[in-house]
Design a protein around this motif. Structure first.
Motif, PDB file in Angstrom:
ATOM      1  N   ILE A   1       0.877  -1.163   0.000  1.00  0.00           N
ATOM      2  CA  ILE A   1       0.000   0.000   0.000  1.00  0.00           C
ATOM      3  C   ILE A   1       0.921   1.222   0.000  1.00  0.00           C
ATOM      4  O   ILE A   1       2.016   1.153   0.564  1.00  0.00           O
ATOM      5  CB  ILE A   1      -0.937   0.007   1.228  1.00  0.00           C
ATOM      6  N   ALA A   2       0.515   2.286  -0.663  1.00  0.00           N
ATOM      7  CA  ALA A   2       1.407   3.438  -0.738  1.00  0.00           C
ATOM      8  C   ALA A   2       0.612   4.723  -0.864  1.00  0.00           C
ATOM      9  O   ALA A   2      -0.500   4.731  -1.411  1.00  0.00           O
ATOM     10  CB  ALA A   2       2.342   3.298  -1.940  1.00  0.00           C
ATOM     11  N   LEU A   3       1.220   5.790  -0.369  1.00  0.00           N
ATOM     12  CA  LEU A   3       0.608   7.120  -0.476  1.00  0.00           C
ATOM     13  C   LEU A   3       0.945   7.692  -1.853  1.00  0.00           C
ATOM     14  O   LEU A   3       2.079   7.607  -2.310  1.00  0.00           O
ATOM     15  CB  LEU A   3       1.159   8.031   0.621  1.00  0.00           C
ATOM     16  N   VAL A   4      -0.053   8.243  -2.527  1.00  0.00           N
ATOM     17  CA  VAL A   4       0.172   8.806  -3.858  1.00  0.00           C
ATOM     18  C   VAL A   4       0.544  10.273  -3.726  1.00  0.00           C
ATOM     19  O   VAL A   4       0.008  10.992  -2.887  1.00  0.00           O
ATOM     20  CB  VAL A   4      -1.095   8.635  -4.727  1.00  0.00           C
ATOM     21  N   ARG A   5       1.474  10.710  -4.550  1.00  0.00           N
ATOM     22  CA  ARG A   5       1.886  12.105  -4.541  1.00  0.00           C
ATOM     23  C   ARG A   5       0.710  13.018  -4.817  1.00  0.00           C
ATOM     24  O   ARG A   5      -0.079  12.768  -5.722  1.00  0.00           O
ATOM     25  CB  ARG A   5       2.944  12.310  -5.622  1.00  0.00           C
ATOM     26  N   GLY A   6       0.635  14.098  -4.066  1.00  0.00           N
ATOM     27  CA  GLY A   6      -0.434  15.067  -4.317  1.00  0.00           C
ATOM     28  C   GLY A   6      -1.802  14.559  -3.896  1.00  0.00           C
ATOM     29  O   GLY A   6      -2.811  14.956  -4.470  1.00  0.00           O
ATOM     30  N   ALA A   7      -1.817  13.669  -2.886  1.00  0.00           N
ATOM     31  CA  ALA A   7      -3.102  13.113  -2.454  1.00  0.00           C
ATOM     32  C   ALA A   7      -4.000  14.237  -1.937  1.00  0.00           C
ATOM     33  O   ALA A   7      -3.597  15.000  -1.074  1.00  0.00           O
ATOM     34  CB  ALA A   7      -2.871  12.084  -1.356  1.00  0.00           C
ATOM     35  N   PRO A   8      -5.221  14.326  -2.451  1.00  0.00           N
ATOM     36  CA  PRO A   8      -6.123  15.388  -1.992  1.00  0.00           C
ATOM     37  C   PRO A   8      -6.476  15.249  -0.505  1.00  0.00           C
ATOM     38  O   PRO A   8      -6.688  16.232   0.170  1.00  0.00           O
ATOM     39  CB  PRO A   8      -7.373  15.215  -2.855  1.00  0.00           C
ATOM     40  N   GLN A   9      -6.522  13.991  -0.008  1.00  0.00           N
ATOM     41  CA  GLN A   9      -6.869  13.772   1.392  1.00  0.00           C
ATOM     42  C   GLN A   9      -5.705  13.078   2.088  1.00  0.00           C
ATOM     43  O   GLN A   9      -5.807  11.936   2.535  1.00  0.00           O
ATOM     44  CB  GLN A   9      -8.128  12.879   1.486  1.00  0.00           C
ATOM     45  N   ARG A  10      -4.607  13.783   2.163  1.00  0.00           N
ATOM     46  CA  ARG A  10      -3.372  13.159   2.621  1.00  0.00           C
ATOM     47  C   ARG A  10      -3.496  12.601   4.034  1.00  0.00           C
ATOM     48  O   ARG A  10      -3.106  11.474   4.325  1.00  0.00           O
ATOM     49  CB  ARG A  10      -2.239  14.186   2.559  1.00  0.00           C
ATOM     50  N   GLU A  11      -4.033  13.404   4.921  1.00  0.00           N
ATOM     51  CA  GLU A  11      -4.149  12.990   6.331  1.00  0.00           C
ATOM     52  C   GLU A  11      -5.025  11.745   6.457  1.00  0.00           C
ATOM     53  O   GLU A  11      -4.685  10.781   7.148  1.00  0.00           O
ATOM     54  CB  GLU A  11      -4.740  14.160   7.137  1.00  0.00           C
ATOM     55  N   LEU A  12      -6.146  11.770   5.770  1.00  0.00           N
ATOM     56  CA  LEU A  12      -7.066  10.639   5.820  1.00  0.00           C
ATOM     57  C   LEU A  12      -6.415   9.397   5.224  1.00  0.00           C
ATOM     58  O   LEU A  12      -6.572   8.289   5.746  1.00  0.00           O
ATOM     59  CB  LEU A  12      -8.342  10.984   5.043  1.00  0.00           C
ATOM     60  N   ALA A  13      -5.632   9.606   4.156  1.00  0.00           N
ATOM     61  CA  ALA A  13      -4.961   8.486   3.520  1.00  0.00           C
ATOM     62  C   ALA A  13      -3.976   7.826   4.481  1.00  0.00           C
ATOM     63  O   ALA A  13      -3.893   6.596   4.569  1.00  0.00           O
ATOM     64  CB  ALA A  13      -4.237   8.962   2.259  1.00  0.00           C
ATOM     65  N   ILE A  14      -3.248   8.644   5.203  1.00  0.00           N
ATOM     66  CA  ILE A  14      -2.285   8.089   6.164  1.00  0.00           C
ATOM     67  C   ILE A  14      -3.021   7.316   7.249  1.00  0.00           C
ATOM     68  O   ILE A  14      -2.562   6.262   7.706  1.00  0.00           O
ATOM     69  CB  ILE A  14      -1.406   9.212   6.744  1.00  0.00           C
ATOM     70  N   ARG A  15      -4.179   7.839   7.658  1.00  0.00           N
ATOM     71  CA  ARG A  15      -4.973   7.102   8.657  1.00  0.00           C
ATOM     72  C   ARG A  15      -5.371   5.745   8.127  1.00  0.00           C
ATOM     73  O   ARG A  15      -5.365   4.755   8.851  1.00  0.00           O
ATOM     74  CB  ARG A  15      -6.239   7.878   9.026  1.00  0.00           C
ATOM     75  N   PHE A  16      -5.738   5.695   6.839  1.00  0.00           N
ATOM     76  CA  PHE A  16      -6.122   4.399   6.259  1.00  0.00           C
ATOM     77  C   PHE A  16      -4.937   3.447   6.262  1.00  0.00           C
ATOM     78  O   PHE A  16      -5.074   2.270   6.601  1.00  0.00           O
ATOM     79  CB  PHE A  16      -6.653   4.591   4.834  1.00  0.00           C
ATOM     80  N   MET A  17      -3.766   3.970   5.906  1.00  0.00           N
ATOM     81  CA  MET A  17      -2.584   3.101   5.911  1.00  0.00           C
ATOM     82  C   MET A  17      -2.324   2.574   7.320  1.00  0.00           C
ATOM     83  O   MET A  17      -2.032   1.394   7.519  1.00  0.00           O
ATOM     84  CB  MET A  17      -1.364   3.871   5.408  1.00  0.00           C
ATOM     85  N   ARG A  18      -2.439   3.477   8.297  1.00  0.00           N
ATOM     86  CA  ARG A  18      -2.221   3.041   9.693  1.00  0.00           C
ATOM     87  C   ARG A  18      -3.208   1.966  10.057  1.00  0.00           C
ATOM     88  O   ARG A  18      -2.889   0.982  10.731  1.00  0.00           O
ATOM     89  CB  ARG A  18      -2.394   4.224  10.652  1.00  0.00           C
ATOM     90  N   PHE A  19      -4.465   2.153   9.610  1.00  0.00           N
ATOM     91  CA  PHE A  19      -5.510   1.174   9.929  1.00  0.00           C
ATOM     92  C   PHE A  19      -5.194  -0.181   9.318  1.00  0.00           C
ATOM     93  O   PHE A  19      -5.290  -1.208   9.973  1.00  0.00           O
ATOM     94  CB  PHE A  19      -6.872   1.675   9.443  1.00  0.00           C
ATOM     95  N   VAL A  20      -4.809  -0.171   8.043  1.00  0.00           N
ATOM     96  CA  VAL A  20      -4.543  -1.438   7.358  1.00  0.00           C
ATOM     97  C   VAL A  20      -3.406  -2.187   8.040  1.00  0.00           C
ATOM     98  O   VAL A  20      -3.421  -3.412   8.151  1.00  0.00           O
ATOM     99  CB  VAL A  20      -4.215  -1.176   5.869  1.00  0.00           C
TER     100      VAL A  20
END
Lengths: 478, 576
Positions: free
Chosen positions: A306-325
């Motif tokens: 799983i990876a964070l995409v550059r320029g993510a519109p919802q960066r904070e939320l995306a990181i939370r999802f990664m933490r959750f997974v």
């Protein structure tokens, strides 16, 4: 009168699903208008997408008091790369791909393709794993049997979210009909009795398939070294084995899930499959009909990132999802029984968690569907980055050698096996016409070529293989 | 003067719409075929590369063979059936006549679910062969694999023959019996009458349907995919276009396919000879069908039953699959475990119902667009005298010749361009960005693809309606718009409704545009949901079958309703 009856019937049928839906008793929780939206591009199947979306929404409501809905862009592995390429021009202008996360598709996709495209944003391990560095963290060790569990770059660009391995699915009724032993390892599929019964995935369209072919080649290279021969020659043997297996192939399919499906219906006798595809389909078909086996010492356990995409519109939320997974809650979803505490609601996902700590908790283990512990069984086969130099061109080589001339290849092998010099000629077919060194040279050539030149190269290479098959047929005689 | 100005204004508007919504996407795809992905200069080298590649050459040859064989087979099946249907009356004719049309409506990969179960190696047919003692029980038989070209031809012929059937039946029904009676009076035997009088008079209908079938089977994607037969141009395009390494070769292949299709279309029009809007001698008294009884009636019914039975085999397979417990139809003639759970799952599945709602919405909106545009185009082509209406007519039929994939990728490319143009206009951007909301482009795509049906239907209606009534209204002082509203539209209402129904039904199960343009799950139409479920392990294909059965019910009823409205005139919808 009849006309009106028809129109009425039509209206009835059109409305039926919407009328009947409430009667089934299940009501989907409507997403509140103010729910946060996350956009994830993923190769994962529908069950995985749904279960994680529901679990994350539930978790996020508890932890942060807000609902979350996930918009999935569902593509196969190779198409994910294409999406990022297609959006690259608008990324240059807008600074965003309008995607928050990339999830699933195999480590090769993330490590060699997406990373070099520059579309992933590196984040520190501590960002996604609050317990990083401690024994209870996600990755107490960075590698498993030589395979990195998260990106080697510092900071890492991708993180393994689950573990996969590869094996063979086979149909026992077909084995009985063909009078072959149940396959144990890759070379068993080269047995001529499998002619027309093997199903393979196209490596140019399925990134998981490419990994399987790479494993076969790496195994052959490791064998060559163990027997005192060179790795380059081992590479040629591995590719030759792929050719022999391909000569038994009924077809090459675009999607790796089609392999276990066709094996389960008996349209194919055996094929290469990802572990969770193989296991779950065998479950439903029944052990009497179908089974999955991992070739001993010829499979690798690889992370599914799983990876964070550059320029993510919802960066904070995306990181939370990664933490959750990566958290224990998320990791248990992969393998726990549906309906159990901490398990998925409906669908059994049949994947192996990557977080070591969940395997060390007996309460979690009791609920797991698959009792395998990859941290104990891994180590039988070491993948090596050094041996994977040709992975970038593996798909094309297999396309020109096996897929495009499939008809000639099959015909050639049949003729060879009928001739008095069968053994010698089949050994020749089982050896690629050039070795790894030449393949690496061609890989560089391909990489630097323009599209016109690539067309010519492809034509030339395909012609070379065709000529080889024609010569073999000639030698085999009438 | 004013009237002509209005007509030319409308013509200009229609041409502009076609330019933007039809030609521009095609141009996007063609551009790459001639200049390459990196936008180099114009070159024919990519086209040359197509003909130099033995795999692609074989694909073109196979496609051509399939097209010719399918067309001939369709004619062989359809002509006798049409003759029997028009000339004779017998019990069961009406029902069989309706059933004969049903194969038109099933999208190929839904049929694939059914065909796989029936004709798979361990499927129903193999099991039946075992029961009958043809093979050892439990022996797998490779019905689909040994001669895939034959399989493809048979399945396509069995799903496309209704087009020729409808056209020939319509032509026969309009035949003036006086000519045949005159020939009989002069002593000609029946066979000679058929060969020298009936067949030539039937020729326009035969060739009109034949051209459509020829082009359709040449560009067909779904059926060869169903048979895993990849040595066919459409499949080769599909596979190569979705490959990661961006090569101009598939685009060049598309150009070749387009050129061949246009060639076939032009040939068809030339061979047809005179144009449709010249007066066709309608029968003053239609020939009364002869009543058949006894064994003759049965003999006449037999070919209907046989052909319908074969053609409905995939449909039957889908229905049975939808009631089968997952993976429990194996090595048996019928499913061994029956269940209604697939339907329950289809109702509650997060993919299913929203996709159905999406499809219905998109199809309904595109139908309305089609009706408006189709009526205007038909009116311009038939009633007006503007120059360029032949061009308009041809443009309206272009979507039939262009493979769906081409338009779909063209729209995708346009979406990317529009997204950049409107990046600073937040009110417009969501509508042109296919990733956020594909509705606008999907609706336009559906509307363009189905427009030919409405146009043909409306044209046929206008041609068969005398212009005198409209002229009388104008003479009494009614404006053009009022005449259209109060006289023309009510007179051709049946044609419009039928055409609209067909456009709606076909749009509901549109394949290529749906697969490629709808990206976010929330916006998936039904075809994409079925496709996704079909590739899902375990119970996926069975839920897909349940959705497919529902879709079949909708489409069958739609077709029957259109048939009830138009009767014999239904054939006009499928004319070139």
């Amino acid at each position: 009168m009849r006309r009106y009856a028809l129109f009425f019937l039509l209206a009835l049928v059109l409305a039926a699903p919407f009328v009947l839906r409430p009667l089934t008793g299940r009501r989907a929780t409507p997403a509140p208008a103010e729910a946060l939206r996350l956009v994830i591009i993923t190769a994962h199947q529908e069950g995985i997408r749904r279960e994680f979306a529901q679990a994350f929404d539930q978790w996020h409501r508890r932890q942060h008091g807000a609902a979350v809905t996930i918009d999935y862009l569902n593509y196969g592995g190779s198409d994910i790369e294409k999406v990022f390429r297609d959006r690259a021009p608008s990324f240059k202008v807008l600074g965003t791909y309008q995607i928050d996360l990339a999830w699933g598709g195999g480590d090769y996709l993330f490590d060699s393709r997406l990373k070099s495209l520059g579309c992933l944003e590196p984040v520190d391990l501590s960002v996604v794993d609050p317990d990083a560095g401690s024994p209870g963290g996600v990755y107490p060790a960075a590698e498993l049997a030589g395979v990195p569990l998260y990106d080697r770059g510092r900071p890492p660009s991708w993180f393994g979210a689950a573990l996969s391995s590869f094996g063979i699915v086979y149909n026992k009724d077909v084995c009985r009909h063909l009078q072959v032993e149940l396959p144990r390892t890759w070379s068993d599929l080269a047995d001529p009795r499998w002619d027309g019964w093997v199903i393979l995935a196209d490596p140019t369209r399925s990134s998981s398939a490419k990994q399987v072919y790479m494993i076969i080649v790496e195994r052959a290279m490791a064998d060559a070294v163990a027997q005192g021969r060179s790795e380059d020659e081992g590479w040629a043997r591995g590719m030759g084995l792929i050719r022999q297996i391909a000569a038994n192939a009924r077809l090459f399919t675009d999607s790796s899930s089609v392999v276990p499906i066709q094996v389960s219906t008996g349209d194919a006798g055996a094929g290469m499959a990802i572990d969770f595809y193989g296991r779950s389909q065998s479950d439903v078909a029944g052990e009497q009909r179908m089974s999955y086996v991992e070739p001993a010492e010829a499979t690798a356990i690889t992370p599914d990132p799983i990876a964070l995409v550059r320029g993510a519109p919802q960066r904070e939320l995306a990181i939370r999802f990664m933490r959750f997974v990566l958290s224990e809650t998320g990791q248990r979803l992969w393998n726990a029984r549906p309906g159990s505490a901490g398990g998925p609601r409906q669908t059994s996902l049949r994947r192996l968690p990557i977080r070591r700590s969940v395997y060390e908790n007996p309460a979690y283990l009791a609920d797991f569907v698959d009792k395998a512990n990859p941290f104990q069984t891994a180590g039988a086969f070491n993948k090596s980055a050094r041996r994977q130099g040709t992975q970038v061109i593996l798909g094309e080589l297999i396309q020109f050698a096996c897929i495009d001339p499939l008809r000639e290849l099959r015909q050639t092998r049949r003729l060879i096996l009928r001739s008095p010099q069968a053994k010698r000629l089949d050994a020749q077919l089982g050896m690629f016409p050039f070795d790894q060194r030449e393949a690496l040279r061609r890989a560089r050539q391909w990489k630097e070529a323009t599209e016109t030149v690539r067309l010519e190269l492809g034509r030339a290479w395909a012609a070379q293989f065709r000529a080889e098959y024609a010569a073999l047929r000639q030698e085999a005689g009438p | 003067m004013k009237r002509t100005a209005v007509q030319y204004g409308l013509l200009g508007l229609m041409l502009a719409i076609f330019g933007v919504c039809l030609l521009w996407p095609i141009y996007q795809v063609l551009r790459v075929g001639f200049t390459g992905v990196d936008g180099g200069g114009f070159t024919l080298s990519y086209l040359g590369a197509v003909f130099q590649d033995p795999v692609l050459r074989r694909g073109l040859i196979n496609s051509a063979w399939i097209a010719v064989c399918v067309t001939l087979l369709c004619m062989l099946m359809a002509v006798p059936l049409a003759v029997l249907s028009v000339r004779y009356d017998f019990t069961g004719k009406k029902l069989m006549g309706g059933l004969l049309l049903v194969p038109l409506i099933l999208p190929p990969f839904v049929g694939a679910i059914g065909m796989r179960q029936i004709m798979g190696r361990m499927g129903a047919l193999s099991s039946l062969a075992g029961h009958l003692g043809w093979v050892e029980p439990g022996t797998p038989v490779d019905w689909l694999g040994t001669a895939p070209l034959v399989g493809v031809v048979l399945v396509e012929a069995l799903s496309l023959y209704p087009i020729i059937y409808l056209n020939v039946a319509a032509a026969l029904a309009n035949l003036d019996p006086a000519m045949e009676q005159a020939a009989a009076n002069l002593g000609a035997p029946r066979a000679t009458i058929f060969r020298r009088i009936t067949l030539p008079l039937m020729r326009p209908g035969l060739l009109a349907g034949g051209t459509i079938v020829l082009i359709w089977s040449f560009t067909e994607l779904g059926t060869p995919l169903m048979f895993d037969f990849t040595e066919v141009t459409a499949v080769q395009i599909f596979q190569r276009i979705t490959q990661v390494s961006i090569s101009p070769l598939p685009y060049a292949l598309v150009v070749v396919m387009l050129l061949v299709s246009i060639l076939l279309y032009v040939l068809g029009r030339l061979v047809l000879g005179r144009r449709h809007d010249t007066a066709v001698t309608k029968a003053s008294t239609p020939a009364a069908p002869r009543q058949l009884r006894g064994w003759r009636a049965l003999a006449a019914l037999a070919p209907f039953v046989l052909v319908s039975g074969l053609a409905l085999l995939p449909h039957l397979g889908v229905v049975l699959t939808s009631f089968s417990s997952p993976l429990r139809w194996y090595q048996s003639v019928l499913p061994s475990v029956w269940t209604g759970a697939n339907y329950a799952a289809a109702l509650t599945h997060d993919l299913a119902l929203p996709s159905v709602a999406n499809s219905m919405t998109f199809a309904a909106i595109s139908m309305v667009i089609d009706l408006a545009l189709g009526l205007l185009i038909a009116w311009l082509v038939v009633r007006s005298s503007v120059r360029g209406r032949a061009l308009l007519d041809a443009l309206a039929m272009v979507p039939l010749a262009v493979p769906g994939l081409v338009l779909a990728f063209g729209y995708l490319a346009i979406s990317v361009k529009l997204d950049l143009w409107f990046k600073d206009v937040p009110s417009v951007r969501p509508w042109v960005n296919v990733q956020q909301n594909p509705m606008l482009l999907l609706v336009i795509a559906y509307a363009m693809r189905r427009l030919p049906y409405v146009v043909r239907s409306a044209v046929a209606g206008l041609q068969q309606t005398p212009v005198d009534l409209e002229m009388a209204a104008r003479n009494l002082g009614a404006s053009g718009w009022r005449t259209l509203r109060r006289i023309t539209v009510p007179l051709i209402a049946a044609n419009l409704i039928a055409g609209g129904l067909l456009a709606f039904a076909f749009a509901m199960l549109e394949v290529s545009d749906s697969l490629i343009l709808a990206q976010k799950q929330a916006w998936w139409p039904m075809t994409k949901a079925i496709y996704e479920l079909f590739q899902r392990l375990m119970d996926g294909p069975y839920i897909a079958a349940a959705l497919g059965v529902w879709a079949m019910a909708v489409l069958t009823l739609t077709l029957l309703a259109a048939n009830a409205l138009l009767g014999r005139r239904l054939g006009a919808v499928f004319r070139v």
